[in-house]
Design a protein around this motif. Sequence first.
Motif, PDB file in Angstrom:
ATOM      1  N   HIS A  11       0.895  -1.043  -0.106  1.00  0.00           N
ATOM      2  CA  HIS A  11      -0.095   0.178   0.178  1.00  0.00           C
ATOM      3  C   HIS A  11       0.836   1.541  -0.066  1.00  0.00           C
ATOM      4  N   ALA A  12       1.657   1.372   0.898  1.00  0.00           N
ATOM      5  CA  ALA A  12       2.452   2.660   1.032  1.00  0.00           C
ATOM      6  C   ALA A  12       3.457   2.799  -0.108  1.00  0.00           C
ATOM      7  N   ALA A  16       3.113   5.850  -2.622  1.00  0.00           N
ATOM      8  CA  ALA A  16       4.199   6.646  -2.806  1.00  0.00           C
ATOM      9  C   ALA A  16       4.960   6.797  -4.107  1.00  0.00           C
ATOM     10  N   THR A  17       5.042   5.693  -5.097  1.00  0.00           N
ATOM     11  CA  THR A  17       5.569   5.714  -6.360  1.00  0.00           C
ATOM     12  C   THR A  17       4.431   6.629  -7.131  1.00  0.00           C
ATOM     13  N   TYR A 276      13.277   8.257   3.334  1.00  0.00           N
ATOM     14  CA  TYR A 276      11.920   8.291   3.805  1.00  0.00           C
ATOM     15  C   TYR A 276      11.358   7.077   4.021  1.00  0.00           C
ATOM     16  N   ALA A 277      10.297   7.097   4.774  1.00  0.00           N
ATOM     17  CA  ALA A 277       9.389   5.763   5.164  1.00  0.00           C
ATOM     18  C   ALA A 277       8.111   5.810   5.350  1.00  0.00           C
ATOM     19  N   ALA A 278       7.182   4.990   5.122  1.00  0.00           N
ATOM     20  CA  ALA A 278       5.901   5.096   5.303  1.00  0.00           C
ATOM     21  C   ALA A 278       5.239   3.517   5.107  1.00  0.00           C
ATOM     22  N   VAL A 302      -1.488   4.181   3.399  1.00  0.00           N
ATOM     23  CA  VAL A 302      -1.784   4.915   1.951  1.00  0.00           C
ATOM     24  C   VAL A 302      -1.714   6.450   2.470  1.00  0.00           C
ATOM     25  N   ARG A 303      -2.185   6.848   3.505  1.00  0.00           N
ATOM     26  CA  ARG A 303      -1.905   8.340   3.717  1.00  0.00           C
ATOM     27  C   ARG A 303      -0.445   8.635   3.710  1.00  0.00           C
TER      28      ARG A 303
END
Length: 445
Positions: A11-12, A16-17, A276-278, A302-303
């Motif tokens: 998801h992230a 992000a992409t 960066y990380a998510a 997602v956010r």
Amino acid sequence: MTTVAVIGCTHAGTFATQSILQEHPDWQVHVFERNGTLSFLSCGIALWVGDHVSDPKKMFYSSPQALAEAGAIMHMRTDVLSVDATGKTLVARDLETGEEREYAFDKLVVTTGSKPVIPPIEGIDSDHVLLCKNWDHALAIKERARNAKSAVVVGSGYIGAELAEQFSIVGVKTTLVDAMDRVLANNFDEPITTEVEKAFAEHDVELALGQKVTKFVDTGDGVTVVTEKGEYTADFAVLAVGFLPATDLLRGQVEMLPNGAIVVDEYMRASLPDVYAAGDSATVFYNPTGKHDYIPLATNAVRQGLLVGRNIETPTRAYMGTQATSAVQLYDLSLAASGLTMGGAERRGLDLRMTELVDDYRPDFMLSTTPVTSLLTWDPATREVKGGQFMARADISGAANVVSMAIQSHFTVDDLANVDFLFQPNFDKPVYYVGAVAMKAAAEA
């Protein structure tokens, strides 16, 4: 040209992409994913087991082709072996050819997600003990459930509870095991979990609560799950006891929580420049406590993923934090929550109060109505709303979103009691139950 490496694409990573390419279409974005698929909605696994999914292919909302068409350079079935975050290089292996290659990047996005917790228990590597996380796990569970007569689910969080429910619906005799003394103990407080346990009992799900698993014994055609208090034999077992960040590639290079979650600021930046990380690999800012926390939810992923693209060149859009708002349907019970439960507050050493209200969700003159259990947690010192939980045999999911906004906006119980909520007999009573429980809390404060 700026080169970005995105490691992991559920998801992230997917969002992000997309967001990086939308903001910077001229950048070169390399996406590394060890699986052959991306964007899998694992929350649908239990629903698929119970034949509630129209088409399992629709459990994927994007694809390698879609991201490639958006401009990404896709490295599917490619395992990243090592990362030098300071030197800005990584080494990856093509799992199809075995070829290893070094890649250079200007910016790194770590969206490696999470991995199932696999405790060091004897026999846990049995072929009859399955995991529940990715597409391959989903295929295995679906296949076993098709012909099985019995199953043991270890872990009664959202995933375990949903699997136990769906197994029972399709005729698989199910035992639900957990070391905690209540089902969904990390998600809801006792007035609600008691009703959930009754629903499981009504559907012949055996509850083995307050029992830590000590061993798995492969019987040849099944498995026996041995706990401190008993033994439960079934055709297969599913392990669903939680997740940990899959961040070993960055260990020792960036700041992390003790469990391995990469600490990020409000712009998704790690402690090292250009990293960066998510998502499940990163921390979230938990608004009810005002502290960094680890809460692996797709909504958070997602956010946070979307914010990576907004902030990867210049800090532009700050993360607003999370209340860990969630919901689940078990049999005919709808459950929804946001923020802190009393159990969650106690685990964090916080002194909160809880107000409970049981009231019909719409007027009694309607041909049908049903009770709603509302639990509101709040801080007795500041009167701020810190959490809400709701349960009914009606769709009450929107109530959790209301409480989420109240927490994020630092509403007091008095503020929430005076919000302008709609009234229409099809939907609610003259005093909406969220407002009603807030009024009761305000009177108690």
